[in-house]
Write an enzyme that holds these catalytic residues in place. Structure first.
Site: not given
Ligand SMILES: [Zn+2]
Length: 349
Positions: A83, A225, A266
């Site tokens: 990430d 999110s 995510n």
């Protein structure tokens, strides 16, 4: 099952018209929570580690835990993703460890704070794509800059300062050849995303839809999110926490995104809240306890519950058995012979 390429996982999600949650991990209990939820809902899954997570857990501990998850759950396709890689070197080191996907976040300079220029972003992302695709590994890029800061990474701000320009998104996808593209539509990292339930003035779903129309073959990614549900905030605060009221991205907005090309979502904050709430509750109600298992077990269960809810809401539930993993070496051949070319320009016409 060996770890699968994130590209295959997202291509399958596009075929099936669903989204796949990408859940952040730092330790064994979080990995176990995700796998509990994936088994229960029969979901393919993306597990991801930030630079902060890799430093916290040490690379080898974390990667061996993921390998154990794959070995113990042969029926679940798992992609292991870096990430917010901040540089070519970070992405390269993840690929060398065995990650099947990397994010090169060239929207920021290597310090992870300062917004870069468009050309700087294209250059570093293109280098990572060349290196990764040669090895069959998937690449996610980012265009536009997200708000907030998490794990020391981020430009800060509200998320509306650098919303993605659809024209630039097309040019970026064409020039870099990324498999997946994170876009900035007003979301932020961390718990404090919006100060009221977001509407179209702060969450730009219209921009997302415009980008998908022009790039229908590029998998879109929603960062920042988490939905930050009030129930999870309330548990933390009920047992001594001091969270300020805050709003995340409503699940129905994410589902609208999924109908418009979003394939990776995510989620980190919701899991952090679930874990912290569960641990606080044990501490508050049974202060005589001191065995870490007494609070880590409920924490793990609380996270598994959130993850399994998201898997159902995103539509990935029930899809674990749809396909067999393509070996990474075969993916590399597909990139070399052009059959995995994301073909963004086709869409631009
Ligand atoms: Zn992010």
């Amino acid at each position: 099952m060996p770890l699968v390429s994130m590209r295959q996982l997202l291509d399958e999600a596009a075929k099936g018209g669903y989204g796949v949650g990408a859940f952040n991990v730092n330790d064994m209990e979080q990995i176990q929570a995700i796998m509990m939820a994936a088994r229960q809902t029969k979901s393919p899954v993306i597990v991801q580690a930030s630079r902060g997570a890799r430093a916290f857990a040490e690379d080898l501990y974390l990667f061996r835990l993921i390998q154990a998850a794959a070995e113990l759950n042969p029926e679940i396709p798992i992609a292991m993703h870096q990430d917010h890689g901040n540089s070519f070197e970070t992405c390269k080191s993840a690929i060398e460890l065995g990650y099947t996907s990397v994010m090169m976040d060239g929207s920021l300079l290597e310090d992870g704070k300062t917004p870069s220029t468009f050309d700087q972003n294209v250059d570093v992302t293109r280098r990572v794509v060349d290196y990764a695709h040669e090895r069959g590994v998937t690449v996610e890029g980012e265009i536009g800059v997200l708000g907030g800061i998490e794990d020391g990474h981020g430009a800060g701000g509200t998320g509306l300062e650098h919303v993605t320009d659809p024209d630039q998104a097309v040019e970026f996808a064409e020039r870099t050849g990324v498999d997946a593209l994170a876009i900035a539509i007003g979301t932020s990292h961390g718990a404090y995303k919006f100060n009221k339930k977001p509407d179209g003035s702060v969450l730009k779903m219209d921009i997302l839809i415009a980008i998908h129309k022009r790039l229908p073959h590029t998998h879109l990614v929603m960062h920042g999110s988490s939905s930050v549900p009030k129930e999870l905030q309330d548990i933390v605060n009920e047992y001594g926490g001091k969270l300020k009221p805050t709003w995340g991205v409503p699940v129905e907005e994410i589902q609208l995104g999924i109908r418009n090309g979003v394939r990776k979502i995510n989620v980190d904050t919701d899991n952090r809240l679930a874990i912290t709430g569960a641990i606080r509750k044990v501490f508050a109600l049974t202060p005589e306890k001191f065995d870490p298992r007494d609070y880590l077990k409920p924490a793990r269960e609380a996270m598994a519950k959130v993850v399994s809810e998201r898997m159902t809401e995103f539509g990935q539930a029930g899809h674990a058995g749809d396909y067999k993993p393509i070996p990474i070496t075969e993916m590399a051949k597909g990139y070399a012979n052009g059959s995995l070319d994301p073909r963004p320009s086709l869409a631009a016409k």
